[in-house]
Design a protein around this motif. Structure first.
Motif, PDB file in Angstrom:
ATOM      1  N   MET A 152       0.836  -1.206   0.000  1.00 47.88           N
ATOM      2  CA  MET A 152       0.000   0.000   0.000  1.00 47.88           C
ATOM      3  C   MET A 152       0.870   1.256   0.000  1.00 47.88           C
ATOM      4  O   MET A 152       2.019   1.216   0.460  1.00 47.88           O
ATOM      5  N   SER A 153       0.296   2.360  -0.481  1.00 44.22           N
ATOM      6  CA  SER A 153       1.036   3.629  -0.490  1.00 44.22           C
ATOM      7  C   SER A 153       0.938   4.290   0.893  1.00 44.22           C
ATOM      8  O   SER A 153       0.103   3.899   1.712  1.00 44.22           O
ATOM      9  N   TYR A 154       1.775   5.315   1.103  1.00 47.87           N
ATOM     10  CA  TYR A 154       1.709   6.053   2.377  1.00 47.87           C
ATOM     11  C   TYR A 154       0.300   6.611   2.579  1.00 47.87           C
ATOM     12  O   TYR A 154      -0.222   6.619   3.687  1.00 47.87           O
ATOM     13  N   GLN A 155      -0.279   7.101   1.467  1.00 45.16           N
ATOM     14  CA  GLN A 155      -1.602   7.724   1.564  1.00 45.16           C
ATOM     15  C   GLN A 155      -2.648   6.706   2.032  1.00 45.16           C
ATOM     16  O   GLN A 155      -3.454   6.997   2.927  1.00 45.16           O
ATOM     17  N   GLU A 156      -2.618   5.519   1.434  1.00 47.74           N
ATOM     18  CA  GLU A 156      -3.598   4.487   1.812  1.00 47.74           C
ATOM     19  C   GLU A 156      -3.407   4.060   3.268  1.00 47.74           C
ATOM     20  O   GLU A 156      -4.381   3.908   4.013  1.00 47.74           O
ATOM     21  N   ILE A 157      -2.132   3.891   3.656  1.00 45.12           N
ATOM     22  CA  ILE A 157      -1.854   3.494   5.044  1.00 45.12           C
ATOM     23  C   ILE A 157      -2.340   4.598   5.998  1.00 45.12           C
ATOM     24  O   ILE A 157      -2.943   4.321   7.036  1.00 45.12           O
ATOM     25  N   GLY A 158      -2.076   5.847   5.595  1.00 43.99           N
ATOM     26  CA  GLY A 158      -2.517   6.993   6.399  1.00 43.99           C
ATOM     27  C   GLY A 158      -4.022   7.013   6.583  1.00 43.99           C
ATOM     28  O   GLY A 158      -4.525   7.308   7.666  1.00 43.99           O
ATOM     29  N   ILE A 160      -6.028   4.407   6.485  1.00 39.85           N
ATOM     30  CA  ILE A 160      -6.422   3.296   7.355  1.00 39.85           C
ATOM     31  C   ILE A 160      -6.135   3.627   8.817  1.00 39.85           C
ATOM     32  O   ILE A 160      -6.973   3.432   9.683  1.00 39.85           O
ATOM     33  N   MET A 161      -4.940   4.163   9.069  1.00 39.97           N
ATOM     34  CA  MET A 161      -4.525   4.375  10.460  1.00 39.97           C
ATOM     35  C   MET A 161      -4.819   5.785  10.960  1.00 39.97           C
ATOM     36  O   MET A 161      -4.492   6.116  12.098  1.00 39.97           O
ATOM     37  N   GLN A 162      -5.437   6.596  10.096  1.00 39.86           N
ATOM     38  CA  GLN A 162      -5.750   7.969  10.440  1.00 39.86           C
ATOM     39  C   GLN A 162      -4.505   8.731  10.914  1.00 39.86           C
ATOM     40  O   GLN A 162      -4.489   9.363  11.971  1.00 39.86           O
ATOM     41  N   LEU A 163      -3.466   8.625  10.095  1.00 34.57           N
ATOM     42  CA  LEU A 163      -2.206   9.311  10.381  1.00 34.57           C
ATOM     43  C   LEU A 163      -1.811  10.118   9.143  1.00 34.57           C
ATOM     44  O   LEU A 163      -2.099   9.696   8.025  1.00 34.57           O
ATOM     45  N   PRO A 164      -1.104  11.241   9.350  1.00 36.05           N
ATOM     46  CA  PRO A 164      -0.624  11.981   8.174  1.00 36.05           C
ATOM     47  C   PRO A 164       0.417  11.143   7.406  1.00 36.05           C
ATOM     48  O   PRO A 164       1.110  10.320   8.015  1.00 36.05           O
ATOM     49  N   GLU A 165       0.503  11.395   6.101  1.00 43.79           N
ATOM     50  CA  GLU A 165       1.444  10.629   5.268  1.00 43.79           C
ATOM     51  C   GLU A 165       2.886  10.725   5.786  1.00 43.79           C
ATOM     52  O   GLU A 165       3.626   9.737   5.782  1.00 43.79           O
ATOM     53  N   GLY A 166       3.259  11.940   6.219  1.00 37.26           N
ATOM     54  CA  GLY A 166       4.620  12.150   6.724  1.00 37.26           C
ATOM     55  C   GLY A 166       4.915  11.261   7.923  1.00 37.26           C
ATOM     56  O   GLY A 166       6.019  10.711   8.054  1.00 37.26           O
ATOM     57  N   THR A 167       3.929  11.127   8.796  1.00 30.81           N
ATOM     58  CA  THR A 167       4.104  10.289   9.992  1.00 30.81           C
ATOM     59  C   THR A 167       4.254   8.825   9.586  1.00 30.81           C
ATOM     60  O   THR A 167       5.080   8.097  10.147  1.00 30.81           O
ATOM     61  N   VAL A 168       3.451   8.411   8.601  1.00 33.31           N
ATOM     62  CA  VAL A 168       3.527   7.021   8.134  1.00 33.31           C
ATOM     63  C   VAL A 168       4.936   6.734   7.625  1.00 33.31           C
ATOM     64  O   VAL A 168       5.559   5.728   7.988  1.00 33.31           O
ATOM     65  N   LYS A 169       5.438   7.648   6.813  1.00 37.23           N
ATOM     66  CA  LYS A 169       6.771   7.465   6.231  1.00 37.23           C
ATOM     67  C   LYS A 169       7.836   7.429   7.328  1.00 37.23           C
ATOM     68  O   LYS A 169       8.720   6.562   7.311  1.00 37.23           O
ATOM     69  N   SER A 170       7.726   8.367   8.267  1.00 40.72           N
ATOM     70  CA  SER A 170       8.695   8.432   9.351  1.00 40.72           C
ATOM     71  C   SER A 170       8.682   7.138  10.177  1.00 40.72           C
ATOM     72  O   SER A 170       9.729   6.583  10.504  1.00 40.72           O
ATOM     73  N   TYR A 171       7.482   6.640  10.507  1.00 37.93           N
ATOM     74  CA  TYR A 171       7.379   5.399  11.285  1.00 37.93           C
ATOM     75  C   TYR A 171       7.942   4.212  10.499  1.00 37.93           C
ATOM     76  O   TYR A 171       8.592   3.339  11.071  1.00 37.93           O
ATOM     77  N   LEU A 172       7.682   4.200   9.202  1.00 36.91           N
ATOM     78  CA  LEU A 172       8.171   3.091   8.375  1.00 36.91           C
ATOM     79  C   LEU A 172       9.703   3.077   8.369  1.00 36.91           C
ATOM     80  O   LEU A 172      10.321   2.020   8.574  1.00 36.91           O
ATOM     81  N   PHE A 173      10.293   4.259   8.160  1.00 41.89           N
ATOM     82  CA  PHE A 173      11.757   4.336   8.107  1.00 41.89           C
ATOM     83  C   PHE A 173      12.370   3.934   9.446  1.00 41.89           C
ATOM     84  O   PHE A 173      13.365   3.227   9.498  1.00 41.89           O
ATOM     85  N   ARG A 174      11.727   4.413  10.514  1.00 33.40           N
ATOM     86  CA  ARG A 174      12.278   4.099  11.840  1.00 33.40           C
ATOM     87  C   ARG A 174      12.127   2.612  12.155  1.00 33.40           C
ATOM     88  O   ARG A 174      13.002   1.999  12.774  1.00 33.40           O
ATOM     89  N   ALA A 175      11.003   2.041  11.717  1.00 38.32           N
ATOM     90  CA  ALA A 175      10.788   0.602  11.967  1.00 38.32           C
ATOM     91  C   ALA A 175      11.834  -0.222  11.233  1.00 38.32           C
ATOM     92  O   ALA A 175      12.421  -1.157  11.800  1.00 38.32           O
ATOM     93  N   ARG A 176      12.090   0.117   9.984  1.00 37.45           N
ATOM     94  CA  ARG A 176      13.073  -0.642   9.207  1.00 37.45           C
ATOM     95  C   ARG A 176      14.475  -0.470   9.785  1.00 37.45           C
ATOM     96  O   ARG A 176      15.252  -1.403   9.836  1.00 37.45           O
TER      97      ARG A 176
END
Lengths: 194, 178
Positions: A152-158, A160-176
């Motif tokens: 899924m794209s950042y937008q779609e994940i955002g 679903i989780m009701q989070l801004p796209e930037g936050t999704v990206k930041s969490y993804l990078f930090r998780a990896r």
């Protein structure tokens, strides 16, 4: 059996008109997505299947209100995510964990790397990876699953989780980064003890 | 010598978002073994994340969902009937007990009295209302028409709301919800 390919508008129309086969196709098309979200978010095996059932029941009950303003998968993903959050809140499970950026900055130099061959050689990397994913905070785990398994794209994940796209990206990078660092540390320790 | 790429930039390259990494950093990456190794390790990690077996539900999952919806619908229907039955029984019981304790002729007499009482109230109010309308010089037909339109619109809105919420019965399974 592979589900028949029907466009979502027709599928929803057929379900709303009472077509049981259409609802079966809907379930078979999206059960993988629902399972990924539920199994990643819910630690107790016994509750997982019931929750998946619950999610499809809710989807069925509210399908008439779906306006096609988003993808059907995003809409269903949001139902799944919210159902799991409600379940965890009732069980008083800590939802967000430690999301502080301490020791987790992405602006730093990448640190010591081990040779990719060494990394790949480790046959049990998948098992270790699973263990390490389980240790991550809930939002990190969910984002990793939606991004890498569901593509899924950042937008779609955002959505679903009701989070801004930037936050999704930041969490993804930090998780990896966390995962990679954990695995690297383990391999370094093993190399030193050999 | 240019600094190595940071973790953020390496992951931007991993996601093929090259524009997010400055050109000079990309040039550095092309010649730096350490940065290439860092990206390679992320690629391995990403590959494993994407290949994760995932989680599988039982093969008959769709069947059990449909079955559960049917069961739940039947239970809801039963509950609805039970509720209606209890209301009817309660109401019938209350009326029966009242008639039994007061006596039939007594009840009928009291009922007639109540009817006369209500009729007089209505007559009085209608007279007052008519006087008011006459004083205000309002067209009663216009008010009636407006009321009628309002009732039609409200009824349509209610029925439309019900229709939109309703999920039709499954053809082969006689299944319905809401």
């Amino acid at each position: 059996m592979k589900p028949k390919i029907i466009d979502n508008q027709t599928l929803v129309k057929q379900i709303l008109s009472g077509d049981q086969q259409a609802f079966r196709i809907f379930i078979e098309t999206y059960q993988r997505l629902v399972a990924h979200i539920v199994f990643r978010m819910i630690p107790t095996t016994a509750d997982r299947e019931d929750l998946c059932q619950d999610i499809f029941l809710k989807a069925y009950q509210h399908l008439a209100s779906f306006q096609f303003e988003s993808k059907l998968s995003t809409w269903l993903g949001r139902i799944a995510y919210n159902t799991c959050i409600n379940f965890l809140e009732k069980k008083r499970v800590q939802l967000w964990g430690d999301l502080s950026e301490e020791n987790d900055s992405l602006d730093q130099f990448t640190g010591t790397e081990i040779a990719p061959d060494t990394f790949t050689e480790k046959r049990d990397i998948s098992n270790r990876l699973l263990q390490e994913i389980e240790k991550l905070p809930l939002p990190y785990r969910t984002i990793l699953t939606l991004y890498h398994l569901e593509e899924m794209s950042y937008q779609e994940i955002g959505e679903i989780m009701q989070l801004p796209e930037g936050t999704v990206k930041s969490y993804l990078f930090r998780a990896r980064k966390k995962l990679k660092d954990q695995l690297m540390t383990q391999y370094h320790q093993e190399a030193l003890s050999c | 010598m240019l600094k190595h790429l940071n973790d953020y930039e390496i992951q931007e390259l991993l996601d093929k978002n090259y524009a997010a990494v400055p050109a000079e950093k990309r040039a550095h990456f092309d010649t730096c073994q350490h940065c290439q190794q860092a990206l390679q390790n992320y690629k391995i990690l990403s590959g494993h994340l994407g290949q994760e077996k995932g989680f599988a539900l039982p093969l008959n999952f769709a069947d059990s969902v449909i079955q559960n919806i049917k069961i739940q619908t039947q239970q809801e229907e039963k509950a609805n009937w039970l509720e209606i039955s209890v209301w009817i029984l309660g109401l019938g019981g209350a009326i029966g007990v009242s008639i039994y304790s007061l006596g039939w002729s007594n009840v009928l007499g009291k009922f007639q009295n109540y009817l006369i009482f209500f009729e007089s109230i209505i007559e009085k109010n209608v007279a007052v209302f008519q006087k008011l309308i006459q004083n205000l010089n309002i067209n009663l037909m216009a008010i009636g028409a407006a009321g009628f339109v309002l009732i039609v619109v409200m009824s349509f809105d209610y029925l439309w709301g019900r229709f939109k919420r309703k999920v039709g019965p499954f053809i082969s399974g006689n299944l319905k919800l809401l």
